[in-house]
Write a protein that holds these residues in place. Structure first.
Motif, mmCIF file in Angstrom:
data_model
loop_
_atom_site.group_PDB
_atom_site.id
_atom_site.type_symbol
_atom_site.label_atom_id
_atom_site.label_comp_id
_atom_site.label_asym_id
_atom_site.label_seq_id
_atom_site.Cartn_x
_atom_site.Cartn_y
_atom_site.Cartn_z
ATOM 1 N N PHE A 143 -7.177 6.988 -9.066
ATOM 2 C CA PHE A 143 -6.844 5.574 -8.859
ATOM 3 C C PHE A 143 -6.117 5.362 -7.529
ATOM 4 O O PHE A 143 -6.400 4.400 -6.803
ATOM 5 N N ALA A 144 -5.168 6.234 -7.231
ATOM 6 C CA ALA A 144 -4.366 6.059 -6.016
ATOM 7 C C ALA A 144 -5.236 6.137 -4.762
ATOM 8 O O ALA A 144 -5.145 5.279 -3.873
ATOM 9 N N HIS A 145 -6.084 7.153 -4.674
ATOM 10 C CA HIS A 145 -6.924 7.304 -3.479
ATOM 11 C C HIS A 145 -7.945 6.169 -3.377
ATOM 12 O O HIS A 145 -8.229 5.690 -2.271
ATOM 13 N N ARG A 146 -8.464 5.737 -4.506
ATOM 14 C CA ARG A 146 -9.428 4.637 -4.477
ATOM 15 C C ARG A 146 -8.736 3.333 -4.050
ATOM 16 O O ARG A 146 -9.302 2.534 -3.303
ATOM 17 N N GLN A 147 -7.513 3.129 -4.505
ATOM 18 C CA GLN A 147 -6.775 1.922 -4.132
ATOM 19 C C GLN A 147 -6.423 1.919 -2.643
ATOM 20 O O GLN A 147 -6.484 0.878 -1.985
ATOM 21 N N ILE A 148 -6.096 3.081 -2.117
ATOM 22 C CA ILE A 148 -5.821 3.187 -0.673
ATOM 23 C C ILE A 148 -7.055 2.804 0.132
ATOM 24 O O ILE A 148 -6.983 2.013 1.088
ATOM 25 N N ASN A 203 2.507 -5.310 -3.554
ATOM 26 C CA ASN A 203 3.201 -5.210 -4.839
ATOM 27 C C ASN A 203 2.258 -4.791 -5.960
ATOM 28 O O ASN A 203 2.601 -3.940 -6.796
ATOM 29 N N ASP A 204 1.063 -5.396 -5.996
ATOM 30 C CA ASP A 204 0.124 -5.082 -7.076
ATOM 31 C C ASP A 204 -0.434 -3.669 -6.954
ATOM 32 O O ASP A 204 -0.748 -3.028 -7.962
ATOM 33 N N SER A 205 -0.575 -3.160 -5.730
ATOM 34 C CA SER A 205 -1.029 -1.776 -5.553
ATOM 35 C C SER A 205 0.002 -0.809 -6.115
ATOM 36 O O SER A 205 -0.340 0.161 -6.811
ATOM 37 N N ARG A 206 1.257 -1.044 -5.827
ATOM 38 C CA ARG A 206 2.313 -0.198 -6.379
ATOM 39 C C ARG A 206 2.363 -0.307 -7.899
ATOM 40 O O ARG A 206 2.508 0.699 -8.613
ATOM 41 N N SER A 244 -1.791 -1.733 5.100
ATOM 42 C CA SER A 244 -2.557 -0.709 4.384
ATOM 43 C C SER A 244 -1.941 0.670 4.557
ATOM 44 O O SER A 244 -1.922 1.484 3.624
ATOM 45 N N GLN A 245 -1.431 0.956 5.746
ATOM 46 C CA GLN A 245 -0.776 2.239 5.976
ATOM 47 C C GLN A 245 0.500 2.362 5.139
ATOM 48 O O GLN A 245 0.807 3.431 4.600
ATOM 49 N N THR A 246 1.230 1.255 5.019
ATOM 50 C CA THR A 246 2.426 1.259 4.168
ATOM 51 C C THR A 246 2.060 1.525 2.717
ATOM 52 O O THR A 246 2.715 2.316 2.024
ATOM 53 N N ILE A 247 0.995 0.873 2.253
ATOM 54 C CA ILE A 247 0.527 1.095 0.882
ATOM 55 C C ILE A 247 0.123 2.548 0.689
ATOM 56 O O ILE A 247 0.449 3.177 -0.326
ATOM 57 N N GLU A 248 -0.599 3.098 1.654
ATOM 58 C CA GLU A 248 -1.024 4.499 1.562
ATOM 59 C C GLU A 248 0.177 5.425 1.423
ATOM 60 O O GLU A 248 0.193 6.322 0.562
ATOM 61 N N MET A 249 1.190 5.238 2.245
ATOM 62 C CA MET A 249 2.372 6.097 2.173
ATOM 63 C C MET A 249 3.084 5.955 0.834
ATOM 64 O O MET A 249 3.504 6.940 0.223
ATOM 65 N N ASN A 250 3.194 4.717 0.355
ATOM 66 C CA ASN A 250 3.865 4.482 -0.917
ATOM 67 C C ASN A 250 3.127 5.128 -2.083
ATOM 68 O O ASN A 250 3.742 5.786 -2.942
ATOM 69 N N LEU A 251 1.808 4.967 -2.115
ATOM 70 C CA LEU A 251 1.032 5.482 -3.244
ATOM 71 C C LEU A 251 0.971 6.999 -3.243
ATOM 72 O O LEU A 251 1.053 7.635 -4.298
ATOM 73 N N LEU A 252 0.811 7.587 -2.071
ATOM 74 C CA LEU A 252 0.799 9.058 -2.004
ATOM 75 C C LEU A 252 2.147 9.629 -2.439
ATOM 76 O O LEU A 252 2.209 10.665 -3.115
ATOM 77 N N GLU A 253 3.203 8.962 -2.067
ATOM 78 C CA GLU A 253 4.530 9.417 -2.497
ATOM 79 C C GLU A 253 4.693 9.298 -4.007
ATOM 80 O O GLU A 253 5.290 10.163 -4.656
ATOM 81 N N MET A 254 4.115 8.228 -4.575
ATOM 82 C CA MET A 254 4.221 8.017 -6.026
ATOM 83 C C MET A 254 3.499 9.096 -6.823
ATOM 84 O O MET A 254 3.911 9.446 -7.928
ATOM 85 N N ILE A 255 2.395 9.618 -6.280
ATOM 86 C CA ILE A 255 1.639 10.642 -7.021
ATOM 87 C C ILE A 255 2.035 12.055 -6.583
ATOM 88 O O ILE A 255 1.410 13.031 -6.995
ATOM 89 N N GLY A 256 3.038 12.151 -5.724
ATOM 90 C CA GLY A 256 3.564 13.458 -5.343
ATOM 91 C C GLY A 256 2.777 14.195 -4.304
ATOM 92 O O GLY A 256 2.936 15.410 -4.157
ATOM 93 N N GLU A 257 1.932 13.508 -3.554
ATOM 94 C CA GLU A 257 1.177 14.160 -2.489
ATOM 95 C C GLU A 257 1.901 14.010 -1.158
ATOM 96 O O GLU A 257 2.738 13.119 -0.981
ATOM 97 N N GLU A 258 1.562 14.859 -0.228
ATOM 98 C CA GLU A 258 2.186 14.822 1.092
ATOM 99 C C GLU A 258 1.763 13.559 1.824
ATOM 100 O O GLU A 258 0.588 13.201 1.859
ATOM 101 N N VAL A 259 2.737 12.901 2.394
ATOM 102 C CA VAL A 259 2.464 11.675 3.141
ATOM 103 C C VAL A 259 2.141 12.040 4.583
ATOM 104 O O VAL A 259 2.988 12.615 5.276
ATOM 105 N N PRO A 260 0.943 11.750 5.048
ATOM 106 C CA PRO A 260 0.574 12.134 6.422
ATOM 107 C C PRO A 260 1.307 11.288 7.446
ATOM 108 O O PRO A 260 1.668 10.141 7.195
ATOM 109 N N VAL A 261 1.511 11.873 8.624
ATOM 110 C CA VAL A 261 2.101 11.122 9.735
ATOM 111 C C VAL A 261 1.049 10.166 10.266
ATOM 112 O O VAL A 261 -0.072 10.581 10.596
ATOM 113 N N GLN A 262 1.411 8.891 10.312
ATOM 114 C CA GLN A 262 0.440 7.900 10.731
ATOM 115 C C GLN A 262 0.200 8.008 12.229
ATOM 116 O O GLN A 262 1.132 8.064 13.031
#
Length: 286
Positions: A103-108, A83-86, A258-276
């Motif tokens: 910030f997003a990449h560093r948080q991931i 929640n706090d990462s989002r 962590s993978q869920t957080i990564e997908m959420n944050l990348l989506e928030m900044i408009g970057e492509e979400v990689p297939v895990q």
């Protein structure tokens, strides 16, 4: 449980196989001699066995409760990290949009680095590649990354002080979550408590056959075997739950989170979400 697998009965039995073997041998030995050997003359009131069993039950109930509380607290902490990462990225995106990608990449990376540090694993290639840009050798990389968050925030001259306080409060909650994880990791459950319970279970096993009045040898052997094994199984369940950051199937699923957080944050900044990709065997999923 293991990724895409369930914890099998064989996995659990493997944890207590030596106890099962010892109890089985004693049950056969005592059950046989109690009917046909010199042990037939030994009689211990069943009330004594009942008293020991009651004591063991109370100790196991407390032990299991405490172990589950540690495990559940770890899961709550990582739920708060999600929640706090989002929240952090949403705040930065709104108040400081030019810094949101950094910030997003560093948080991931912070999430992955924290999970791998808690498990005592070498950093993954993704984390190593990101940390290699920093020309320093930190003993606590997750804390180092949070400090980088704070440094960028402090250098943002155009940011409204009230908004800066809001972002800083979110970073503080992440730091608090990290500290709670470290507390659970470094707080060792008293070994003497486990030894006491284990000792009492074997005491119960020792005196149990001499208080039974069953006239059937095999029934006595089964009872002497089943009762201690059930107590041993409960004790082992408590032991494997008490340390939620030890890279075991009962771990908090930090890599999956962590993978869920990564997908959420990348989506928030408009970057492509990689297939895990499929996780390594050293990681576990709840």
């Amino acid at each position: 449980m293991l990724l895409n697998k369930r914890i099998s009965i064989s996995y659990f039995l493997d944890l207590i196989k030596w106890d099962i073997l010892a109890i089985a041998l004693y049950a056969i030995f005592a059950g046989s001699l109690d009917h046909y050997g010199i042990l037939q003359r030994i009689s211990i009131p069943l009330a004594v066995s009942s008293l020991v069993a009651t004591i063991v039950s109370l100790l196991l109930a407390f032990r299991t409760s405490q172990s589950y509380e540690r495990w559940w607290e770890a899961r709550l902490i990582w739920g708060a990290i999600v929640n706090d990462s989002r929240t952090l990225i949403r705040q930065v995106k709104t108040f400081l949009p030019e810094e949101v990608n950094e910030f997003a990449h560093r948080q991931i990376i912070w999430c992955y680095a924290l999970s791998e540090s808690l498990r005592g694993l070498p950093f993954s290639e993704k984390v190593k590649a990101y940390l290699s840009v920093y020309n320093t050798d930190s003993r606590n990389w997750p804390n180092f990354l949070l400090n980088k968050h704070a440094e960028v925030l402090a250098a943002a001259q155009q940011l409204n002080p009230n908004r800066q306080v809001q972002i800083d409060a979110t970073i503080a909650r992440l730091c608090d979550a990290m500290g709670k994880c470290e507390r659970i990791k470094k707080t060792v459950f008293p070994k003497s408590y486990s030894l006491l319970i284990h000792f009492l279970i074997y005491v119960l096993m020792t005196i149990l056959p001499f208080g039974l009045e069953d006239r059937t040898q095999w029934m006595e052997i089964i009872i002497v075997f089943v009762v201690p094994v059930l107590f041993i199984a409960i004790e082992r369940t408590a032991i494997i739950m008490q340390d939620p950051f030890e890279n075991k199937p009962t771990d908090t699923p930090m890599t999956a989170i962590s993978q869920t957080i990564e997908m959420n944050l990348l989506e928030m900044i408009g970057e492509e979400v990689p297939v895990q990709e499929v996780q390594e065997e050293s990681y576990y999923l709840m």
